[in-house]
Write a protein that holds these residues in place. Sequence first.
Motif, PDB file in Angstrom:
ATOM      1  N   LEU A 171       2.712 -21.562  42.888  1.00 62.39           N
ATOM      2  CA  LEU A 171       3.617 -22.585  43.409  1.00 62.39           C
ATOM      3  C   LEU A 171       2.863 -23.761  44.020  1.00 62.39           C
ATOM      4  O   LEU A 171       3.260 -24.915  43.860  1.00 62.39           O
ATOM      5  CB  LEU A 171       4.566 -21.962  44.434  1.00 62.39           C
ATOM      6  CG  LEU A 171       5.624 -21.024  43.848  1.00 62.39           C
ATOM      7  CD1 LEU A 171       6.263 -20.182  44.949  1.00 62.39           C
ATOM      8  CD2 LEU A 171       6.680 -21.799  43.088  1.00 62.39           C
ATOM      9  N   ILE A 172       1.765 -23.486  44.691  1.00 63.05           N
ATOM     10  CA  ILE A 172       0.934 -24.561  45.243  1.00 63.05           C
ATOM     11  C   ILE A 172       0.441 -25.454  44.109  1.00 63.05           C
ATOM     12  O   ILE A 172       0.521 -26.678  44.185  1.00 63.05           O
ATOM     13  CB  ILE A 172      -0.254 -23.993  46.050  1.00 63.05           C
ATOM     14  CG1 ILE A 172       0.240 -23.345  47.337  1.00 63.05           C
ATOM     15  CG2 ILE A 172      -1.285 -25.082  46.347  1.00 63.05           C
ATOM     16  CD1 ILE A 172      -0.810 -22.517  48.060  1.00 63.05           C
ATOM     17  N   GLU A 173      -0.049 -24.838  43.056  1.00 63.69           N
ATOM     18  CA  GLU A 173      -0.638 -25.578  41.944  1.00 63.69           C
ATOM     19  C   GLU A 173       0.407 -26.352  41.134  1.00 63.69           C
ATOM     20  O   GLU A 173       0.131 -27.444  40.639  1.00 63.69           O
ATOM     21  CB  GLU A 173      -1.393 -24.614  41.022  1.00 63.69           C
ATOM     22  CG  GLU A 173      -2.114 -25.287  39.890  1.00 63.69           C
ATOM     23  CD  GLU A 173      -3.205 -26.248  40.339  1.00 63.69           C
ATOM     24  OE1 GLU A 173      -3.522 -27.176  39.569  1.00 63.69           O
ATOM     25  OE2 GLU A 173      -3.730 -26.089  41.457  1.00 63.69           O
ATOM     26  N   SER A 174       1.612 -25.842  41.004  1.00 66.86           N
ATOM     27  CA  SER A 174       2.604 -26.439  40.102  1.00 66.86           C
ATOM     28  C   SER A 174       3.544 -27.443  40.770  1.00 66.86           C
ATOM     29  O   SER A 174       4.440 -27.976  40.116  1.00 66.86           O
ATOM     30  CB  SER A 174       3.435 -25.330  39.452  1.00 66.86           C
ATOM     31  OG  SER A 174       4.212 -24.667  40.433  1.00 66.86           O
ATOM     32  N   THR A 175       3.336 -27.728  42.040  1.00 63.42           N
ATOM     33  CA  THR A 175       4.249 -28.602  42.779  1.00 63.42           C
ATOM     34  C   THR A 175       3.561 -29.904  43.164  1.00 63.42           C
ATOM     35  O   THR A 175       2.398 -29.895  43.579  1.00 63.42           O
ATOM     36  CB  THR A 175       4.754 -27.879  44.050  1.00 63.42           C
ATOM     37  OG1 THR A 175       5.345 -26.636  43.665  1.00 63.42           O
ATOM     38  CG2 THR A 175       5.760 -28.713  44.805  1.00 63.42           C
TER      39      THR A 175
ATOM     40  N   VAL B 137       3.130 -16.560  53.599  1.00 64.83           N
ATOM     41  CA  VAL B 137       3.251 -15.462  52.644  1.00 64.83           C
ATOM     42  C   VAL B 137       3.452 -14.167  53.426  1.00 64.83           C
ATOM     43  O   VAL B 137       2.566 -13.760  54.194  1.00 64.83           O
ATOM     44  CB  VAL B 137       2.001 -15.361  51.753  1.00 64.83           C
ATOM     45  CG1 VAL B 137       2.138 -14.229  50.755  1.00 64.83           C
ATOM     46  CG2 VAL B 137       1.727 -16.695  51.042  1.00 64.83           C
ATOM     47  N   LEU B 138       4.612 -13.544  53.236  1.00 65.45           N
ATOM     48  CA  LEU B 138       4.884 -12.275  53.906  1.00 65.45           C
ATOM     49  C   LEU B 138       3.867 -11.238  53.429  1.00 65.45           C
ATOM     50  O   LEU B 138       3.630 -11.089  52.239  1.00 65.45           O
ATOM     51  CB  LEU B 138       6.318 -11.811  53.607  1.00 65.45           C
ATOM     52  CG  LEU B 138       6.826 -10.613  54.401  1.00 65.45           C
ATOM     53  CD1 LEU B 138       6.902 -10.940  55.886  1.00 65.45           C
ATOM     54  CD2 LEU B 138       8.203 -10.206  53.867  1.00 65.45           C
TER      55      LEU B 138
ATOM     56  N   ASN C 184       1.892 -12.255  63.093  1.00 66.26           N
ATOM     57  CA  ASN C 184       1.900 -10.831  62.753  1.00 66.26           C
ATOM     58  C   ASN C 184       2.368 -10.557  61.333  1.00 66.26           C
ATOM     59  O   ASN C 184       1.813  -9.719  60.645  1.00 66.26           O
ATOM     60  CB  ASN C 184       2.803 -10.042  63.718  1.00 66.26           C
ATOM     61  CG  ASN C 184       2.208  -9.903  65.091  1.00 66.26           C
ATOM     62  OD1 ASN C 184       0.998 -10.060  65.279  1.00 66.26           O
ATOM     63  ND2 ASN C 184       3.045  -9.616  66.071  1.00 66.26           N
ATOM     64  N   ARG C 185       3.422 -11.249  60.906  1.00 67.63           N
ATOM     65  CA  ARG C 185       4.069 -10.919  59.630  1.00 67.63           C
ATOM     66  C   ARG C 185       3.595 -11.750  58.453  1.00 67.63           C
ATOM     67  O   ARG C 185       3.765 -11.326  57.310  1.00 67.63           O
ATOM     68  CB  ARG C 185       5.592 -11.076  59.771  1.00 67.63           C
ATOM     69  CG  ARG C 185       6.219 -10.112  60.753  1.00 67.63           C
ATOM     70  CD  ARG C 185       7.737 -10.143  60.741  1.00 67.63           C
ATOM     71  NE  ARG C 185       8.326 -11.438  60.568  1.00 67.63           N
ATOM     72  CZ  ARG C 185       8.748 -12.237  61.548  1.00 67.63           C
ATOM     73  NH1 ARG C 185       8.629 -11.865  62.799  1.00 67.63           N
ATOM     74  NH2 ARG C 185       9.291 -13.411  61.293  1.00 67.63           N
ATOM     75  N   TYR C 186       3.052 -12.916  58.692  1.00 64.32           N
ATOM     76  CA  TYR C 186       2.729 -13.829  57.596  1.00 64.32           C
ATOM     77  C   TYR C 186       1.247 -14.155  57.518  1.00 64.32           C
ATOM     78  O   TYR C 186       0.558 -14.256  58.528  1.00 64.32           O
ATOM     79  CB  TYR C 186       3.509 -15.145  57.746  1.00 64.32           C
ATOM     80  CG  TYR C 186       4.967 -15.006  57.406  1.00 64.32           C
ATOM     81  CD1 TYR C 186       5.418 -15.161  56.099  1.00 64.32           C
ATOM     82  CD2 TYR C 186       5.901 -14.697  58.387  1.00 64.32           C
ATOM     83  CE1 TYR C 186       6.760 -15.022  55.780  1.00 64.32           C
ATOM     84  CE2 TYR C 186       7.247 -14.558  58.083  1.00 64.32           C
ATOM     85  CZ  TYR C 186       7.669 -14.725  56.772  1.00 64.32           C
ATOM     86  OH  TYR C 186       8.989 -14.583  56.455  1.00 64.32           O
TER      87      TYR C 186
ATOM     88  N   ASP D 229      10.443 -18.484  47.842  1.00 62.44           N
ATOM     89  CA  ASP D 229      10.897 -17.160  47.429  1.00 62.44           C
ATOM     90  C   ASP D 229      11.573 -16.530  48.648  1.00 62.44           C
ATOM     91  O   ASP D 229      11.083 -15.555  49.205  1.00 62.44           O
ATOM     92  CB  ASP D 229       9.712 -16.321  46.938  1.00 62.44           C
ATOM     93  CG  ASP D 229      10.121 -14.926  46.481  1.00 62.44           C
ATOM     94  OD1 ASP D 229      11.314 -14.705  46.195  1.00 62.44           O
ATOM     95  OD2 ASP D 229       9.241 -14.043  46.423  1.00 62.44           O
ATOM     96  N   GLY D 230      12.676 -17.136  49.058  1.00 64.30           N
ATOM     97  CA  GLY D 230      13.367 -16.665  50.254  1.00 64.30           C
ATOM     98  C   GLY D 230      12.432 -16.668  51.444  1.00 64.30           C
ATOM     99  O   GLY D 230      11.642 -17.591  51.623  1.00 64.30           O
ATOM    100  N   LYS D 231      12.496 -15.632  52.256  1.00 61.87           N
ATOM    101  CA  LYS D 231      11.605 -15.503  53.419  1.00 61.87           C
ATOM    102  C   LYS D 231      10.280 -14.841  53.046  1.00 61.87           C
ATOM    103  O   LYS D 231       9.395 -14.693  53.882  1.00 61.87           O
ATOM    104  CB  LYS D 231      12.284 -14.692  54.524  1.00 61.87           C
ATOM    105  CG  LYS D 231      13.508 -15.377  55.098  1.00 61.87           C
ATOM    106  CD  LYS D 231      13.145 -16.649  55.816  1.00 61.87           C
ATOM    107  CE  LYS D 231      14.383 -17.275  56.440  1.00 61.87           C
ATOM    108  NZ  LYS D 231      14.152 -18.629  56.883  1.00 61.87           N
ATOM    109  N   ASN D 232      10.133 -14.440  51.770  1.00 64.48           N
ATOM    110  CA  ASN D 232       8.869 -13.848  51.330  1.00 64.48           C
ATOM    111  C   ASN D 232       7.758 -14.886  51.229  1.00 64.48           C
ATOM    112  O   ASN D 232       6.607 -14.612  51.544  1.00 64.48           O
ATOM    113  CB  ASN D 232       9.037 -13.153  49.980  1.00 64.48           C
ATOM    114  CG  ASN D 232       9.913 -11.939  50.067  1.00 64.48           C
ATOM    115  OD1 ASN D 232       9.877 -11.212  51.052  1.00 64.48           O
ATOM    116  ND2 ASN D 232      10.720 -11.725  49.052  1.00 64.48           N
ATOM    117  N   ILE D 233       8.116 -16.077  50.717  1.00 61.03           N
ATOM    118  CA  ILE D 233       7.171 -17.186  50.607  1.00 61.03           C
ATOM    119  C   ILE D 233       7.942 -18.462  50.922  1.00 61.03           C
ATOM    120  O   ILE D 233       8.931 -18.768  50.261  1.00 61.03           O
ATOM    121  CB  ILE D 233       6.567 -17.312  49.194  1.00 61.03           C
ATOM    122  CG1 ILE D 233       5.880 -16.018  48.744  1.00 61.03           C
ATOM    123  CG2 ILE D 233       5.581 -18.479  49.141  1.00 61.03           C
ATOM    124  CD1 ILE D 233       5.453 -16.022  47.284  1.00 61.03           C
TER     125      ILE D 233
END
Length: 149
Positions: free
Chosen positions: A25-29, A147-148, A67-69, A42-46
């Motif tokens: 996603l970083i590369e294609s945007t 990134v979760l 802690n989570r990301y 990707d929702g709260k996942n990314i």
Amino acid sequence: MILDSLKNRALYHGISPRMQKAFDLIESTDWTSIEPGIHELDGKNIYVNVMECDLKRKPDAKLEIHNRYIDIQVLISGEEESFGWSERKELQRPLGAFDEEKDIQFFDDVPQTYYTLRPGQFTVLFPDDGHAPMVGEGHVRKIIVKVLR
């Protein structure tokens, strides 16, 4: 903590199941045309925080932990951005409690070291990395991909 060129991003796909998707996603945007703010990839996942900001003096940039990301931070425009870094286990001076909702806690410790990010490079910051971003002079546009784990 990782500092590398975006050309080498494939080396880090195996860090977590979501890293390849995040780097793709970083590369294609085209990050120069995306409005500043939070955008779910990707929702709260990314998700990504597109920022335009003035850089800070070293004493004004506080160390932070999550802690989570995992953070993937990329400088989109501007000459450079420096980061303070310290091992999380060495942080001794919290500036309040950990905010579970925002997944962040700040510290007033002096970083153990500093490093510099330039356009075309990225840094990956893990929960064990205390980091003080946005150090330097001038105005930058950057993205922070969360990134979760």
